[in-house]
Motif scaffolding. Sequence first.
Motif, PDB file in Angstrom:
ATOM      1  N   ALA A  46       0.923  -1.228  -0.104  1.00  0.00           N
ATOM      2  CA  ALA A  46       0.011   0.088  -0.001  1.00  0.00           C
ATOM      3  C   ALA A  46       0.789   1.270   0.076  1.00  0.00           C
ATOM      4  O   ALA A  46       0.663   2.219  -0.846  1.00  0.00           O
ATOM      5  CB  ALA A  46      -0.938   0.090   1.267  1.00  0.00           C
ATOM      6  N   ARG A  47       1.902   0.992   0.758  1.00  0.00           N
ATOM      7  CA  ARG A  47       2.729   2.360   0.850  1.00  0.00           C
ATOM      8  C   ARG A  47       3.707   2.703  -0.515  1.00  0.00           C
ATOM      9  O   ARG A  47       4.160   3.617  -0.761  1.00  0.00           O
ATOM     10  CB  ARG A  47       3.734   2.218   2.049  1.00  0.00           C
ATOM     11  CG  ARG A  47       3.143   2.281   3.430  1.00  0.00           C
ATOM     12  CD  ARG A  47       3.743   2.369   4.701  1.00  0.00           C
ATOM     13  NE  ARG A  47       4.319   3.794   4.754  1.00  0.00           N
ATOM     14  CZ  ARG A  47       5.130   4.081   5.297  1.00  0.00           C
ATOM     15  NH1 ARG A  47       5.917   3.137   6.076  1.00  0.00           N
ATOM     16  NH2 ARG A  47       5.768   5.178   5.342  1.00  0.00           N
ATOM     17  N   GLY A  55      -0.171   3.088  -3.179  1.00  0.00           N
ATOM     18  CA  GLY A  55      -1.422   3.931  -2.709  1.00  0.00           C
ATOM     19  C   GLY A  55      -2.521   2.775  -2.648  1.00  0.00           C
ATOM     20  O   GLY A  55      -2.418   1.604  -3.175  1.00  0.00           O
ATOM     21  N   THR A  96      -5.122   8.273  12.783  1.00  0.00           N
ATOM     22  CA  THR A  96      -5.463   7.760  11.426  1.00  0.00           C
ATOM     23  C   THR A  96      -6.682   8.404  11.004  1.00  0.00           C
ATOM     24  O   THR A  96      -6.630   8.626   9.798  1.00  0.00           O
ATOM     25  CB  THR A  96      -5.578   6.159  11.222  1.00  0.00           C
ATOM     26  OG1 THR A  96      -6.633   6.163  12.288  1.00  0.00           O
ATOM     27  CG2 THR A  96      -4.447   5.345  11.562  1.00  0.00           C
ATOM     28  N   LEU A  99      -5.708   6.957  -1.728  1.00  0.00           N
ATOM     29  CA  LEU A  99      -4.775   7.745  -1.086  1.00  0.00           C
ATOM     30  C   LEU A  99      -3.549   7.493  -1.986  1.00  0.00           C
ATOM     31  O   LEU A  99      -3.367   6.375  -2.204  1.00  0.00           O
ATOM     32  CB  LEU A  99      -4.523   7.122   0.248  1.00  0.00           C
ATOM     33  CG  LEU A  99      -5.826   7.811   1.392  1.00  0.00           C
ATOM     34  CD1 LEU A  99      -5.499   7.227   2.707  1.00  0.00           C
ATOM     35  CD2 LEU A  99      -5.578   9.359   1.579  1.00  0.00           C
ATOM     36  N   LEU A 143       0.307   7.541   2.772  1.00  0.00           N
ATOM     37  CA  LEU A 143       0.089   6.402   3.325  1.00  0.00           C
ATOM     38  C   LEU A 143       1.258   6.011   4.649  1.00  0.00           C
ATOM     39  O   LEU A 143       1.918   5.243   4.049  1.00  0.00           O
ATOM     40  CB  LEU A 143      -0.317   5.200   2.610  1.00  0.00           C
ATOM     41  CG  LEU A 143      -1.475   5.157   1.996  1.00  0.00           C
ATOM     42  CD1 LEU A 143      -1.602   3.908   0.976  1.00  0.00           C
ATOM     43  CD2 LEU A 143      -2.436   4.650   3.059  1.00  0.00           C
ATOM     44  N   ALA A 179      -1.959   2.638   6.672  1.00  0.00           N
ATOM     45  CA  ALA A 179      -1.803   1.523   5.980  1.00  0.00           C
ATOM     46  C   ALA A 179      -2.303   0.412   6.723  1.00  0.00           C
ATOM     47  O   ALA A 179      -3.194  -0.461   6.347  1.00  0.00           O
ATOM     48  CB  ALA A 179      -0.592   1.201   5.222  1.00  0.00           C
TER      49      ALA A 179
END
Length: 369
Positions: free
Chosen positions: A294-295, A298, A327, A340, A345, A350
């Motif tokens: 995710a980092r 996105g 968060t 995002l 993130l 995340a």
Amino acid sequence: MLGGRTPQQFMAEHWQKRPLFVPDAVPEAAAVIDVETLLDLAQHPEAESRKISQTQQGWQLDQGPFRARQLAGRQAWTVLVQGINHFLPEADALLRRFGFITYARLDDVMASYATPGGGVGPHYDSYDVFLIQARGTRRWEISAQTDRDLVPNQPLKIMADFRAQESFDCRPGDLLYLPPGYAHHGVALDDCITLSVGFRAPSNAELAREFLLWMAERVELPGLYADPNLAATDRPAAMPEAMVASVAATLAGVAWSADDVRRFLAQFLSEPKPHVVFEAPEDELNERDFVRAARASGVALDLQTLMLYDQGRVYCNGEPWLCSPQTVEALCRLADLRYLTADELEAPVAAALYPAYQAGHVHLAAAVD
Ligand code: SIN
Ligand code: CO
């Protein structure tokens, strides 16, 4: 898109008040859906679809999903598919252009395909709608008339005495906004696709019923019914007056606060429609790998996800999202933007998204299509 008006001007002058026609407002509408995709969706078991035709006996309404051969033929008919934004990212992008109106009111994008002469008859809707032409030409006649008589014994609402006051030939990209209850009649002049961006307005009865169901799970009235002064009776089937009075007094203690209303409303309005199903990711990553992925890429909300926030609380698909102060800001941003980027993130955000990823409510951005 609003013909030179700011969103503020549109809301003040037109929203729920009067129609607006804007030629060439949404040029990208033509690319949202083509006839083949629309007719494919009308055969899809998870898409809500209808077919409306005018026969010699009157109007005919059929519910989908359809078989291909039911969608062939050249007589004047209209096929309507609800919620195409759940299937097509281009339709979702169109819906998001209306993000100047709260997501608490936004419903979905419907697409209709009509053969020449097709239409759904003169009618009015209870919702605000933006009608956007995507293909061909549709002649919209509209009327502020207050006479609402309907043709009797028809499977759909058809106005008995529609009297057009204005007429617009809508070509691809043209937009016509109609407030609730405004009479309209669209006829396809050729092969024609019209998109309707619709808004929802729950009835007061529905709000009350849903709120009371929500409250039912939260009401706290300690104690047990008691009647130390109960008198002997020779009519044992008769309800005791004192019991009615006592229970009425107890029930008067059922109370709710403005905060209960807030929490109910956001939860209720973020509830997906009953037919919506989310799919868990194939080859689900473990939390550590998800956070890393995710980092790097996105994340984006699933096209079906409904997300709202209110006073530091976040709601996703009908559930409150228990998030930490660390968060909450990022989650509110995700709710607004629906994605995002990798840079936004931070690891705790995340990690907070992991359960939503497992449930299929959020995807890694690269996997969104
Ligand atoms: C249509 O697209 O054919 C009908 C849409 C509407 O009248 O609301
Ligand atoms: Co309508």
